[in-house]
Design an enzyme around this catalytic site. Structure first.
Site, mmCIF file in Angstrom:
data_model
loop_
_atom_site.group_PDB
_atom_site.id
_atom_site.type_symbol
_atom_site.label_atom_id
_atom_site.label_comp_id
_atom_site.label_asym_id
_atom_site.label_seq_id
_atom_site.Cartn_x
_atom_site.Cartn_y
_atom_site.Cartn_z
ATOM 1 N N GLU A 97 0.836 -1.206 0.000
ATOM 2 C CA GLU A 97 0.000 0.000 0.000
ATOM 3 C C GLU A 97 0.867 1.251 0.000
ATOM 4 O OE1 GLU A 97 -2.846 -0.223 3.232
ATOM 5 O OE2 GLU A 97 -4.283 -1.215 1.916
ATOM 6 N N GLU A 150 -6.095 -7.845 -0.755
ATOM 7 C CA GLU A 150 -6.543 -7.935 0.640
ATOM 8 C C GLU A 150 -8.042 -7.697 0.649
ATOM 9 O OE1 GLU A 150 -4.620 -5.488 3.619
ATOM 10 O OE2 GLU A 150 -2.683 -5.830 2.653
HETATM 11 C C1 GLA Z 1 -3.898 -2.681 5.101
HETATM 12 C C2 GLA Z 1 -2.517 -3.288 5.213
HETATM 13 C C3 GLA Z 1 -2.495 -4.577 5.986
HETATM 14 C C4 GLA Z 1 -3.317 -4.446 7.249
HETATM 15 C C5 GLA Z 1 -4.735 -4.040 6.887
HETATM 16 C C6 GLA Z 1 -5.643 -3.874 8.079
HETATM 17 O O1 GLA Z 1 -4.581 -3.194 4.093
HETATM 18 O O2 GLA Z 1 -1.960 -3.512 3.935
HETATM 19 O O3 GLA Z 1 -1.180 -4.899 6.302
HETATM 20 O O4 GLA Z 1 -2.731 -3.494 8.072
HETATM 21 O O5 GLA Z 1 -4.690 -2.792 6.266
HETATM 22 O O6 GLA Z 1 -5.691 -5.018 8.829
#
Ligand code: GLA
Length: 588
Positions: A159, A235
């Site tokens: 991210e 995700e």
């Molecule tokens: C983001 C991050 C993950 C985690 C999620 C929340 O997507 O990439 O590593 O922190 O948020 O659980």
């Protein structure tokens, strides 16, 4: 040629159409004796792939030392077990992983240097990453698909679009993987909005999205950003994590399953975050810090498909049905919940007060002003600071720059108050009883920030301490990482209530080891160990009220429970129960 390739709207694996149906499972959050069990349950839910981050800070705790690849960190073994189960693997080596993990996985020896621009093409950062990858790739290479292993794709950063826009840095990472022999498909993942996708993507590298709802909208944004290629939700958030003092988040299983159905109906590939969350054992949890500091709890249950103890929860069944409709699932029975230890009481009859022990646990560093835990060479745990207070009377202590993260203050060994980073506390009134009274400040690192610009924020006492405007000089600073409790001299308790931080010890008998949950009614806040295994932090602030005890930590016969209780307690008993209590549920 990578094993996994892309077409105009999907993936091919070894040239055949393939859809990634993956679930996140962090090996470092699951007892290694349970990896096979969790992987088997992943396959039985219908997953064809599992995904894991890699915690750089644990694999390379010392910048000059070798890589740690054993026990909880035996990644090659985890990859072999995944392959034995017929599962593919998506690897997310970071270097930054977020993941509610201490420091987002960045080593403290890097984040403690304020001159290094983290997650950027600052050569001091990329140089450290390169040295890490030099060590990591040799043991990893045999597990890449090109060498016949299970790893079919590798993520670049995490991210990144939510953090920066240094595309030279992203390119450096992609090149670093390639030049070290990673032929597999590379991807980035970002929250599905145009700015994040633009800042976090890289030409020639697949762009994936992270989201948990508004499926059509998010897939639409991914498609707008990349006109061609597979749609991949890297995700798919089906639950969430908890902070101390906050609600216990849960997500309705039918709602999450309906969104999974939407994703699969749209032809997308998916990584369910989390398939199995596991536990932030020991001192491994991270924290958020936007307006206030918010440490993450010990459990990483995440309301995932498999519960923290590896039992199929409502989402396991709901997801399995959805996957069965779209891709088929193994024609084998759904796993039953695992056995649990019968309820067992533990009498804690050994005691050892902490503050008088500090010298035996660690020699002090003597300084003029207090120094941070980082300056004490300490990554996690506690630090005790001691000095002498000025003239008797009423005093107002001022902790310049506050505390990282929670400080208990004692005068002549008696508790006089607590300061918390969460509340931005910097002052505390005290009564100084006599000339030469001793001030002690026990500071707890509650977890390194894992998201946003505050990663690496220091721990311990963060600046000079003054009393009524006079700076207190001449400190003894004891690092207390508590990674070895052998030197704790337990003596029998006398049955009276304890009012100061102390270790408490008890033994209990087990016939057949099985999962259990440690319940601590009457205890306030501290740490728990069973047979030397550090279960993690407990706190009656909640929401979490029990700690998960994995079966492999127990042994037939006599077992030992040690608590470090930071506050007074009249309790002398702990309870091992067969049911977790993660707090009142708050559905999102
Ligand atoms: C983001 C991050 C993950 C985690 C999620 C929340 O997507 O990439 O590593 O922190 O948020 O659980």
């Amino acid at each position: 040629m990578p094993a996994l390739t892309t077409t105009s709207d999907g993936f091919l694996l070894h040239g055949e159409p393939f859809r990634i149906i993956s679930g996140a499972l962090h090996y470092f959050r699951v007892h290694p004796g349970l990896w096979s069990d969790r992987l088997r349950k992943a396959r039985l839910m219908g997953l064809n792939t599992v995904e894991t981050y890699l915690p750089w800070n644990h694999h390379q705790p010392d910048p000059e030392g070798p890589l740690v690849l054993d026990g909880f960190l035996d990644l090659p073994r985890f990859l072999r077990l995944a392959q034995d189960e017929g599962l593919h693997v998506l690897l997310r080596p970071g270097p930054f992983i977020c993941a509610e993990w201490d420091g987002g996985g960045l080593p403290d020896w890097l984040t403690s240097d304020p001159d290094i621009r983290l997650r950027s093409s600052d050569p001091r950062f990329t140089g450290a990453v390169d040295r890490y990858l030099d060590l990591l790739l040799p043991p990893l290479r045999p597990h890449l698909a090109a060498a016949g292993g299970p790893v079919i794709a590798v993520q670049v950063e995490n991210e990144y679009g939510a953090y920066g826009d240094d595309s030279a840095y992203l390119k450096h990472l992609a090149d670093a993987f390639r030049s070290r022999g990673v032929e597999e498909l590379l991807f980035t993942c970002d929250q599905a909005d145009p700015e994040h996708l633009a800042a976090g993507s890289l030409p020639g590298v697949l762009t994936a999205g992270t989201f948990g709802s508004r499926v059509e909208q998010c897939l639409g944004r991914l498609r707008e950003y990349r006109r061609e290629g597979p749609l991949f939700c890297a995700e798919f958030w089906i639950g969430w994590f908890d902070h101390w003092g906050g609600p216990h988040h849960v997500r309705n299983a039918a709602d999450a399953a309906a969104d999974l159905d939407r994703l699969l109906s749209a032809g997308a590939s998916v990584n369910i975050y989390m398939f199995h969350g596991g536990t932030n054992f020991g001192f491994t949890n991270g924290a958020n810090h936007k307006h206030a500091y918010e440490p993450t709890v010990t459990s990483y249950d995440y309301d995932a498909a498999l519960t923290e103890c590896g039992d199929p929860g409502p989402k396991y069944h709901a997801f399995r049905e959805v996957i069965a409709r779209h891709a088929g699932v193994p024609d084998e029975p759904v796993p039953a919940p695992g056995p649990k230890l019968p309820p067992t009481g533990v009498e804690l009859d050994g005691r050892a007060p902490l503050l008088p022990l500090a010298g035996a646990l660690a020699a002090p560093v003597r300084t003029d002003d207090p120094v941070t835990m980082g300056e004490l060479g300490q990554r996690t745990g506690y630090a005790l600071y001691r000095t002498v207070l000025p003239a008797p009377g009423d005093g107002l202590l001022h902790f310049a720059d506050g505390v990282g993260d929670r400080a208990q203050v004692f005068v002549d060994g008696a508790p006089v108050g607590v300061l918390e980073r969460e509340r931005h506390d910097e002052t505390l009134p005290v009564r100084i009883p006599h000339p030469g009274a001793e001030l002690e400040v026990l500071v707890e690192n509650m977890g390194g920030v894992n998201y946003g610009p505050r990663i690496g924020a220091p721990k311990g006492l963060l600046g000079p301490v003054s009393c009524n405007g006079t700076v207190l000089r001449g400190w003894e600073c004891h690092p207390l990482p508590l990674d070895d409790l052998d030197a704790v001299p337990f003596a029998p308790g006398d049955g009276t209530a304890v009012t100061v931080p102390a270790f408490h010890r008890g033994t209990f008998e087990v016939d057949t080891p099985a999962d259990a949950f440690l319940s601590l009614p009457g205890w306030t806040k501290g740490q728990a160990w069973i047979n030397g295994f550090h279960l993690g932090r407990y706190w009656n602030r909640g929401p979490q009220h029990t700690l998960y005890v994995p079966a492999p930590v127990l042994r037939p016969g006599s077992n030992e429970l040690v608590l470090l209780e930071l506050h007074g307690t009249a309790a002398t008993r702990a309870q091992l129960t067969d049911t977790p209590d993660l707090g009142p549920e708050n559905t999102w």
